[in-house]
Write a protein that holds these residues in place. Sequence first.
Motif, PDB file in Angstrom:
ATOM      1  N   PHE A 107      66.941  37.410  81.289  1.00  0.00           N
ATOM      2  CA  PHE A 107      66.183  38.583  81.725  1.00  0.00           C
ATOM      3  C   PHE A 107      65.214  38.206  82.842  1.00  0.00           C
ATOM      4  CE2 PHE A 107      66.930  40.517  77.323  1.00  0.00           C
ATOM      5  CZ  PHE A 107      67.852  41.429  77.803  1.00  0.00           C
ATOM      6  N   ALA A 119      60.160  41.500  75.337  1.00  0.00           N
ATOM      7  CA  ALA A 119      60.672  41.881  74.017  1.00  0.00           C
ATOM      8  C   ALA A 119      61.428  40.721  73.371  1.00  0.00           C
ATOM      9  CB  ALA A 119      61.581  43.096  74.145  1.00  0.00           C
ATOM     10  N   GLU A 177      67.154  50.781  72.966  1.00  0.00           N
ATOM     11  CA  GLU A 177      67.856  49.513  72.746  1.00  0.00           C
ATOM     12  C   GLU A 177      66.895  48.339  72.868  1.00  0.00           C
ATOM     13  OE1 GLU A 177      71.035  46.631  75.027  1.00  0.00           O
ATOM     14  OE2 GLU A 177      71.118  48.787  75.421  1.00  0.00           O
ATOM     15  N   ARG A 178      66.012  48.391  73.863  1.00  0.00           N
ATOM     16  CA  ARG A 178      65.090  47.278  74.075  1.00  0.00           C
ATOM     17  C   ARG A 178      64.143  47.096  72.897  1.00  0.00           C
ATOM     18  NH1 ARG A 178      61.045  48.178  78.823  1.00  0.00           N
ATOM     19  NH2 ARG A 178      59.549  48.663  77.191  1.00  0.00           N
ATOM     20  N   THR A 179      63.698  48.214  72.330  1.00  0.00           N
ATOM     21  CA  THR A 179      62.738  48.142  71.233  1.00  0.00           C
ATOM     22  C   THR A 179      63.391  48.153  69.863  1.00  0.00           C
ATOM     23  OG1 THR A 179      62.490  50.546  71.307  1.00  0.00           O
ATOM     24  CG2 THR A 179      60.956  49.243  72.615  1.00  0.00           C
ATOM     25  N   ARG A 230      71.609  41.145  77.686  1.00  0.00           N
ATOM     26  CA  ARG A 230      71.636  42.169  76.627  1.00  0.00           C
ATOM     27  C   ARG A 230      72.551  41.745  75.487  1.00  0.00           C
ATOM     28  NH1 ARG A 230      73.150  47.629  79.546  1.00  0.00           N
ATOM     29  NH2 ARG A 230      72.997  48.475  77.438  1.00  0.00           N
ATOM     30  N   TRP A 267      62.146  43.422  79.275  1.00  0.00           N
ATOM     31  CA  TRP A 267      63.128  42.941  78.303  1.00  0.00           C
ATOM     32  C   TRP A 267      62.848  41.488  77.933  1.00  0.00           C
ATOM     33  CZ3 TRP A 267      67.673  45.689  76.586  1.00  0.00           C
ATOM     34  CH2 TRP A 267      67.709  47.014  77.035  1.00  0.00           C
TER      35      TRP A 267
END
Length: 951
Positions: free
Chosen positions: A837, A848, A752-754, A804, A845
């Motif tokens: 974050f 990113a 999910e993060r990437t 998120r 995160w």
Amino acid sequence: MTISQPHGSGVGRPVPLASLTSEVEHALAAVGRGRGGYIWTAPPGAGKSTLLDLVRESAAARGPSHALVHLQPSTDGAGAVTEHLVAQLVRTCAVPVPTHLAAALSRPSTGERPDAACSALVEYAHAALPDTTVVLLVDDLDLLDPASRSLLLYLVTHHQMSVVLLATATHARWAVHLPYPLSLRKIPPLTPDEVLHLLGAQEHLTTAPRVAATLARTLSGNTACILQTALELSPAQLAGTSLLPNPLPPVPALESVHGPTLDLLDADARRTLLVATVSVVDRTDLLLAASGCSLDTVLDGPVAELLHLAGGRFTVADPAVRAAVHGRASVAERTSAHLALAAAHQEAGLDDTATWHTALGSLAGDPDLAPALVDIAERLLASGDVVHAHEVAREAASQSTGASATRAHLVAGIAALRSGHVVDADGWLQQVVRSTDPELTSQALAPYVTAVTLHTGRVPDDDVVQHVGSPLWSGTVAHRCALIEALSTTARLHAERGHLDTAAEYLHATHEALAALEQDEPSPPVTCSTPVDAGAAGAADEPARRAAAAHLTELVRLDTGWCTLFGVGPVVAFTDHGTGAEQPTTLPADPLLLGHHTSAPLSPETHPDQQTSARALRAFQHVLAGDLETAQSSLASAAVTHAPVHDDGTWRSAPGTAVSPLAEALLRAARVLVSLACADLDVAADELARAAFHVPVDLPVAGIAVAAARRLDVFRLDDASEIALALAAATPAPPSASVRRESLVDTLLLAERTGTWCEASATLEMLAGTGLAPWGALLPGLHDEAGSGRPQHPLTAASFQHARDQLAAARTAVHARARAGTGPSVHELLLSAADLFETCGAHAWRTAALAESEAAARPAPFPVPVRAAPEQQVAPGSVPWGAALTRRELDVALLVVQGASNRDVARALTVSVRTVEVHLGRVFRKLGARSRVELTVLAHRDHRRTTARSS
């Protein structure tokens, strides 16, 4: 950066130098100024040459504005270093020395002042290396002859030549009057995290963080001593599952460091130091009595530098000296020291320590001492001093046979278990469980079950059935209590590992047996396995029976509370082995068992380890209820009330208020999880590091701290930390199903993060078949899992989840903009997510989000951050959701998956935003998704399946 190992280490592989970063910065600053320098002092094997190598690499990378000259002590006679210096300068500039300077630069004679040679060098360097700083890197400056050393110091102070001196030395006794530009500094010893990296990443030795910390402390951070000692230890000792030798084995590096100092001691000083190193009591009067020296003799003699004396107590100044002194002493000398201590302690009325030293002073062993040694070990165990209890019980076992040996094995096993040495505990307790003494066997069963489970990852049900499912129920009250404790312990261990049905059966059997004990009736058959032959309970003293039942009730309440936390009860199902049918039963309506927070604390007489376990249980209950403030205060008060035993090598004699390392590990793991729940990720990481370097935090609750360590890395770092890797590698048992499942959650979070949705969808498929981890709700990660009945984790519900959602909204806006050329402010959404974050410590995160925000701010077309190939994008009609969704719900879902916001969907379908929200909520509920991110993952998974079938 890593470079070669310092001289004399015995190992040639690279080592880490994180602790030397500041020293390198000082050196580079001096090179930049073009004047002065530093002389670093450290004992042999501490990394002096390593530091110079690192300085040379760093200085060479800065460019050609300086000339590097590396000098070492020479055996060619006085002044030879001068010739080596000139030769290196000539090689560097390719300019020969003029004839008129050759004589001045020849080797000076002993006692000659270096003025002429210094002036000649300055003249030559000024002509051959103009505008160049000469950097002199000198190994072991203290070992140079006086003429060469004086020349180098003169060069540094010369104003017509730019010279920087960067040198190392074992000592600085010669440096009484250093010239002004030079400074003395000490090389810092290796820290525990550097030792962990050295042994793990560099030497590929599986090492527990707490063992790395012990080696760093007891060997004074000396690189060579640590490496050589680690190679002498067994794999179990390095992994922290077996007790380290005390003192540590003598190695050549220890002799190199401390040998010259010890050689200067006379016989009386050596004896005094040996007595100090083997004593387990730090009273100065006993040291003097055993060594036969007066206080003035000790204070005025050379041993005073090796001992710290204050307030009637003493300590060995350098912990590494203990191993060096012990290794140098002969068996006769050590025996004499122990017997002298035994006499001194006997005279002072210290019977326990007198017996201990008498036993160690007996070369052939004395079986008559074994019962007394076991008594001592039991007292140490009761006080919380489990490490010394283990050592004493081990000595008792070596000097005894028969029943005394079995009793010694029992105490050694319990002590080893409480200290986290589960391999030792398994070995000791297995001998007791296999013995023919029913009383000792029953006492060993519960700790044996725990030790085997922590060691192998398998709960030994066969052993429990063999001993509980026998006529032994007809024994004494203590015997029956021990068997009930074994049942209760087995239930908790199964619950921790997600074996909820088996845990429920054991729990039912526990409560039935406890009820029978309270009523002084025969215990009923154990329904979790084969039936038990229930004999008469036998006559028992009524007050003793009631006291034992009350104590056991508290323990069972605690274990049942843990089982309830992990999903067992309050209504549990068990199998009646007589009929084969499942029978429901209800656990007692105890608030602690039901997961409420109104239950009274355990009684003050309860063991500190159980008190600590109750505090951790309540903290977890508060976390799941969202009451984080109460969870924090509960753990803080527990840390104050039950302090661990000091770690200074002496025996503990205080009352039993200290917790064992294993109980402290549970408490610290709870603090990590509470900090996670409070969105204090940095605090949680710091707490985890402190715990990992101090206690066996990888053992409690089926490895929950191992999963927490990896989850923290997913939130905070780009890769796994060394602590997380070391905890996972050093854990003796294979990863539990719970840890393996949480590892899949980690993979999903990384995807999910990437933005790697294909990997996310494949991981989601694997997760779907694993079920819930029993303690998965205690770790932040995904949203509340559909149908689990578990509360949403506070961190997932708060700032981290908000961030998120912001990141997902930004990526949704990216797709909308890529389709229509317009869309919401992606840059602002990503910056907002990055700020959130950062607030909770999710640094990876944040990185990113910032990377994607920078891309969004570029004037060029916005690059889609989702790392899926065009053929992997989801197209309308490629997702088989028609059977589950209405036509309108399907339209909304497909638009959302393709990146549309709620407003975009409303505009496209000509409906209100509120209508879109209602449809989207139904889509989430029907498909089991909790967010747009998970809906996208599901879409890619189903799209991939449809594509595979069609092809």
